[in-house]
Design a protein around this motif. Sequence first.
Motif, PDB file in Angstrom:
ATOM      1  N   ILE A 145      -4.693 -66.963  32.946  1.00 31.77           N
ATOM      2  CA  ILE A 145      -4.629 -66.792  31.489  1.00 31.77           C
ATOM      3  C   ILE A 145      -4.052 -68.034  30.821  1.00 31.77           C
ATOM      4  CG2 ILE A 145      -3.588 -65.461  29.621  1.00 31.77           C
ATOM      5  CD1 ILE A 145      -5.898 -64.076  31.131  1.00 31.77           C
ATOM      6  N   HIS A 165      -8.495 -58.756  30.892  1.00 29.91           N
ATOM      7  CA  HIS A 165      -9.148 -60.051  30.676  1.00 29.91           C
ATOM      8  C   HIS A 165      -9.766 -60.114  29.280  1.00 29.91           C
ATOM      9  CE1 HIS A 165      -8.861 -60.456  35.075  1.00 29.91           C
ATOM     10  NE2 HIS A 165      -9.047 -61.741  34.883  1.00 29.91           N
ATOM     11  N   HIS A 168      -7.324 -60.732  26.270  1.00 24.34           N
ATOM     12  CA  HIS A 168      -6.860 -62.121  26.170  1.00 24.34           C
ATOM     13  C   HIS A 168      -7.965 -63.032  25.627  1.00 24.34           C
ATOM     14  CE1 HIS A 168      -3.503 -60.871  28.845  1.00 24.34           C
ATOM     15  NE2 HIS A 168      -2.875 -61.860  28.259  1.00 24.34           N
TER      16      HIS A 168
END
Length: 266
Positions: A145, A165, A168
Motif C-alpha cells: 500500500i 485493496h 485504498h
Amino acid sequence: MMTNAQTKKELNKEFKDIKYILTSSMRTKLLLALYEIPKNLDELRGELKKPSATILHGLKELESINLAKKSQKYYELTSNGYLLTTNMIKLIDNWYSLSKSEVFWNNHDLSDIPEEIIRNIYLLKDAEYISSTTSDLSIAFNKYIKLISKAKELTILLPIYSENHFKHIISFLNEGKLEKLDLIVSDEIYNSIQRNELFKRDLLENEKVNTTIVDKKFKIFLTYSERFISLTLFFKDGHYDDSHILIAKDEDSKKWASSIIKRYKR
C-alpha cells in the motif's frame, strides 16, 4: 521449422555443452572474461590471477570445441561461444534469483506465469523478498500500500476480490494521487466488483480506470508502475498468500513484469 525431436536434440546438446563448461572453473572464467571484448594472454593473466600455462590449457579446450579462437595476439569468443556464454549467464542468474527468494518460489503456485517468462526469472535477480511475521501479519500488505500510494500510474493484474485493496485504490484515485489505473481481472472478479455499488461507481466507472477482462481465472497478483513492480502469488493449495511479496525497482524487473502483462492483455 524444427520438429520437437530436433528441438530436444538441440537442447540436449546445449545442456551437455553448458555442463562441460560449468564443470571447470577455468573454462567458465575464460568465457566470462572474453564475453564483452577480446583479450590477450597478459590481460587474461592479470584478470584471472592464474599462470599462463593454466590459461593456455583452458583456451585450447575452448578452441577444440569451437567456443573460442585466436586472432593474432588476442583471444575471442566464436559465435557459438558467445551464444553459449549468454545462456550460461542466464542460467547462473536464474539460479541466483531462485536461491535468493527460495521460500517465495518454492511455496507458491507458478502455473499461471507463462513458461517462457519463467525462463527469464533471472531478470528478477535484484528483487527484494519481504515476508510478514506471526507477530505482524500485515508487513507485506502495508509495504504494498505504501508503494502504490506514491504511483501516478498503475497496471494491476488482479486475481482476487479484496475490499481492503479496493478501498485504498479508490482513495488514491479520489485524492488525485493515482492518475491512471489499468485493471486486468477475470470475468468472475469483474462481476463481483459490479455487484458492489460503491466499487462499481468509484472503480469500474471511474474515468481514470481502464478495465481489461480475461475469460479465465488466474493466480498471479502483479502490479506494475513507472517506479516499481510487485508480485504476490497463491499457495499450491489454491489460497491467496498476502504475507509474502517480491518488490523490485530496477529496469530488468519491470521488463519481466511488462512481458506478463502484455500476455494477459492479449
